[in-house]
Design an enzyme around this catalytic site. Structure first.
Site, PDB file in Angstrom:
ATOM      1  N   LEU A  10     -13.213 -27.558  -6.484  1.00  0.00           N
ATOM      2  CA  LEU A  10     -13.233 -28.604  -7.508  1.00  0.00           C
ATOM      3  C   LEU A  10     -12.354 -29.773  -7.060  1.00  0.00           C
ATOM      4  O   LEU A  10     -11.611 -30.357  -7.817  1.00  0.00           O
ATOM      5  CB  LEU A  10     -12.749 -28.043  -8.852  1.00  0.00           C
ATOM      6  CG  LEU A  10     -13.133 -28.830 -10.117  1.00  0.00           C
ATOM      7  CD1 LEU A  10     -14.641 -28.968 -10.252  1.00  0.00           C
ATOM      8  CD2 LEU A  10     -12.542 -28.174 -11.357  1.00  0.00           C
ATOM      9  N   GLY A  14     -16.425 -31.536  -5.375  1.00  0.00           N
ATOM     10  CA  GLY A  14     -16.711 -30.582  -6.448  1.00  0.00           C
ATOM     11  C   GLY A  14     -16.611 -31.231  -7.815  1.00  0.00           C
ATOM     12  O   GLY A  14     -17.466 -31.009  -8.693  1.00  0.00           O
ATOM     13  N   GLU A 126     -28.048 -31.474   2.572  1.00  0.00           N
ATOM     14  CA  GLU A 126     -28.140 -32.938   2.508  1.00  0.00           C
ATOM     15  C   GLU A 126     -26.761 -33.604   2.526  1.00  0.00           C
ATOM     16  O   GLU A 126     -26.567 -34.651   3.153  1.00  0.00           O
ATOM     17  CB  GLU A 126     -28.900 -33.362   1.248  1.00  0.00           C
ATOM     18  CG  GLU A 126     -29.118 -34.858   1.125  1.00  0.00           C
ATOM     19  CD  GLU A 126     -30.041 -35.402   2.192  1.00  0.00           C
ATOM     20  OE1 GLU A 126     -29.546 -36.110   3.099  1.00  0.00           O
ATOM     21  OE2 GLU A 126     -31.241 -35.104   2.151  1.00  0.00           O
ATOM     22  N   GLY A 131     -22.922 -38.477   3.588  1.00  0.00           N
ATOM     23  CA  GLY A 131     -22.621 -38.596   2.167  1.00  0.00           C
ATOM     24  C   GLY A 131     -23.843 -38.790   1.300  1.00  0.00           C
ATOM     25  O   GLY A 131     -24.744 -37.960   1.268  1.00  0.00           O
ATOM     26  N   ILE A 133     -26.233 -40.984   1.553  1.00  0.00           N
ATOM     27  CA  ILE A 133     -27.450 -41.495   2.184  1.00  0.00           C
ATOM     28  C   ILE A 133     -28.453 -40.349   2.333  1.00  0.00           C
ATOM     29  O   ILE A 133     -28.155 -39.353   2.990  1.00  0.00           O
ATOM     30  CB  ILE A 133     -27.159 -42.091   3.567  1.00  0.00           C
ATOM     31  CG1 ILE A 133     -26.065 -43.155   3.479  1.00  0.00           C
ATOM     32  CG2 ILE A 133     -28.422 -42.677   4.185  1.00  0.00           C
ATOM     33  CD1 ILE A 133     -25.605 -43.663   4.833  1.00  0.00           C
ATOM     34  N   GLU A 187      -7.207 -39.624   7.395  1.00  0.00           N
ATOM     35  CA  GLU A 187      -6.399 -38.451   7.088  1.00  0.00           C
ATOM     36  C   GLU A 187      -5.037 -38.553   7.780  1.00  0.00           C
ATOM     37  O   GLU A 187      -4.868 -39.284   8.756  1.00  0.00           O
ATOM     38  CB  GLU A 187      -7.122 -37.190   7.560  1.00  0.00           C
ATOM     39  CG  GLU A 187      -8.495 -36.975   6.953  1.00  0.00           C
ATOM     40  CD  GLU A 187      -8.433 -36.521   5.505  1.00  0.00           C
ATOM     41  OE1 GLU A 187      -7.337 -36.128   5.041  1.00  0.00           O
ATOM     42  OE2 GLU A 187      -9.478 -36.564   4.830  1.00  0.00           O
ATOM     43  N   ASP A 198     -15.978 -35.246  14.188  1.00  0.00           N
ATOM     44  CA  ASP A 198     -16.768 -35.277  12.955  1.00  0.00           C
ATOM     45  C   ASP A 198     -18.167 -35.828  13.232  1.00  0.00           C
ATOM     46  O   ASP A 198     -19.177 -35.271  12.771  1.00  0.00           O
ATOM     47  CB  ASP A 198     -16.054 -36.130  11.915  1.00  0.00           C
ATOM     48  CG  ASP A 198     -16.864 -36.363  10.662  1.00  0.00           C
ATOM     49  OD1 ASP A 198     -16.869 -35.480   9.797  1.00  0.00           O
ATOM     50  OD2 ASP A 198     -17.491 -37.439  10.544  1.00  0.00           O
ATOM     51  N   LYS A 202     -22.111 -34.031  13.022  1.00  0.00           N
ATOM     52  CA  LYS A 202     -23.225 -34.615  12.279  1.00  0.00           C
ATOM     53  C   LYS A 202     -24.429 -34.880  13.168  1.00  0.00           C
ATOM     54  O   LYS A 202     -25.573 -34.618  12.773  1.00  0.00           O
ATOM     55  CB  LYS A 202     -22.760 -35.907  11.601  1.00  0.00           C
ATOM     56  CG  LYS A 202     -21.725 -35.651  10.507  1.00  0.00           C
ATOM     57  CD  LYS A 202     -21.100 -36.939   9.998  1.00  0.00           C
ATOM     58  CE  LYS A 202     -20.074 -36.665   8.906  1.00  0.00           C
ATOM     59  NZ  LYS A 202     -19.355 -37.882   8.472  1.00  0.00           N
TER      60      LYS A 202
END
Length: 440
Positions: A10, A14, A126, A131, A133, A187, A198, A202
């Protein structure tokens, strides 16, 4: 009929997911049929951005993935473990899974999708790439009738933000990174973003879907943006380019006609012509460009991260599963053959990834040389000896009494270019080669 989801996490995504499900008005009617059954959290006492009944919250995440009343498990806790184990346990208990976890999917997709096929459940991803898109479902459905030649994109918002600010302000990498961390765009440990890891996760996922085969993540070439300087961005601008961190997957042009799964898959900074569609994608935005036959070029653009955009993709996946369950009277498939062929991921073989030495590309290189006669001539001769054709050689100016020379090549084999550079580094007149970048 209400379909119950178990929400693992969460946090930012979340909470965004819960917000959509708790406020279904003016959305597709199917959203009204999705009910939050349980929510797994680390602490029951932490303040929440959404108001949920206390009896929905639990710290026992395993109890959620094994609960017979839960239809769909939504994993948004991130990280490799316990996310991977929870996903596999959910599958083993016949739950459909929606995840935003690109790291788990890029590394363990073979294990996860094999288990899902055996159990006859869906694993929807997805939200794992770009994100909000919509890129995964278009690849699986709308674009799947095309022969995809290339997938190329800006898929990491942090690095795009840093490069955009470096270009606008003439600032160096370290200063902009520090400010991006202060503002929350990067970060505290920016390694995954600025070193390209990252983006590699992807593009491995996108390549697998675009070219119909599994990708071994360690074979994806990965190079980040730490070495990019304000000088490189300024020189690129003078030459008519912008610098972007590009993730690229394409069919190997030199492969035999029947070798459709020979690919190049790579992440690295690239000089893009200012006229290129991706060149104007700035700040934290992402964009993915597809090239296929017969569709031509298609570009998808939007926010690649954040609570709202990523939650949009998560709930879209939940809704797709609910639509199938509703059409089948709430029954889950029982075998691979029963899975919807445009939603399941069922390919088994591995693609062959070309080594970088065999990749053909243009290059930009910046040299710092001592003020000695014949240096430019020696550079040209060495490149020629290694079959590297030069498009331009320009002496820009001086830096600390060293002449700055910028070289741009024609298309050359990377292995040949690297051998030439290795030899040039030994030249007496060459003090340093601070930058080597590929050019689209």
């Amino acid at each position: 009929m209400a379909f119950k989801i178990g929400l693992l996490g969460l946090g930012t995504v979340g909470a965004g997911t819960a917000e959509i499900l708790l406020n279904p008005e003016l959305r597709h009617p199917l959203v009204q049929e999705i009910e939050i059954g349980k929510v797994g959290v680390r602490s029951l006492d932490k303040p929440r951005p959404v108001d949920l009944p206390a009896d929905l919250l639990t710290t026992d995440l395993e109890a959620i993935v094994t609960d017979p009343n839960i239809d769909i498990v939504v994993e948004v806790i991130g990280g490799l473990e316990p996310a991977r184990s929870l996903i596999l346990k959910a599958i083993a208990h016949g739950k459909h899974v929606v995840t935003a976890n690109k790291a788990v999917i890029a590394r363990y997709s073979d294990e996860i999708f094999d288990a899902a096929s055996t159990a006859g459940v869906y694993v929807m991803i997805e939200a794992a790439v770009a994100g909000g898109i919509p890129v995964i479902q278009p690849l699986k459905q709308s674009l799947s009738v095309n022969r995809i030649h290339r997938v190329m994109g800006i898929v990491n918002g942090t690095t795009n933000y840093i490069l955009t600010r470096m270009a606008r302000e003439g600032a160096d990498f370290d200063a902009v990174l520090a400010d991006a961390q202060r503002l929350g765009y990067a970060e505290a440990d920016p390694t995954a973003d600025v070193d390209g890891l990252d983006a590699a996760d992807k593009i491995a996922i996108l390549a697998s879907l675009a070219f119909g085969g599994r990708i071994k993540l360690p074979e994806v070439y990965c190079e980040g943006i730490r070495s990019i300087s304000a000088a490189d961005i300024a020189y690129a601008d003078r030459l008519g380019f912008v610098i972007k961190l590009l993730a690229t997957a394409l069919r190997e042009p030199s492969a035999p006609d029947d070798a459709t799964d020979h690919l190049q898959v790579r992440v690295h900074p690239t000089l893009l012509p200012k006229s290129h569609p991706l060149a104007s994608v700035n700040d934290v935005y992402n964009a993915i460009l597809f090239e296929g036959d017969p569709v031509g070029q298609v570009m998808l653009f939007g926010r690649g991260a954040g609570s709202g955009p990523t939650a949009s993709a998560v709930v879209s996946d939940i809704q797709n599963i609910v639509a199938i369950l509703k059409a089948t009277g709430g029954r889950s498939p029982h075998a691979t053959a029963d899975l919807h062929p445009l939603l399941a991921c069922i390919h088994q073989h591995y693609c062959t990834i070309s080594p970088m030495d065999d990749v053909v590309s243009r290059f930009y290189a910046r040299f710092l040389t001592r003020d000695m006669p014949g240096v430019i001539g020696r550079l040209g001769t060495c490149f020629g000896d290694h079959d590297v054709s030069l498009e331009s050689v320009v002496q820009i100016g001086f830096q600390d009494d060293l002449a700055e020379i910028v070289v741009v090549t024609h298309d050359v084999r990377e292995g040949n270019f690297r051998k030439a550079l290795a030899e040039i580094r030994g030249f007496e007149g060459v003090a340093e080669i601070p930058s080597v970048l590929r050019v689209l």
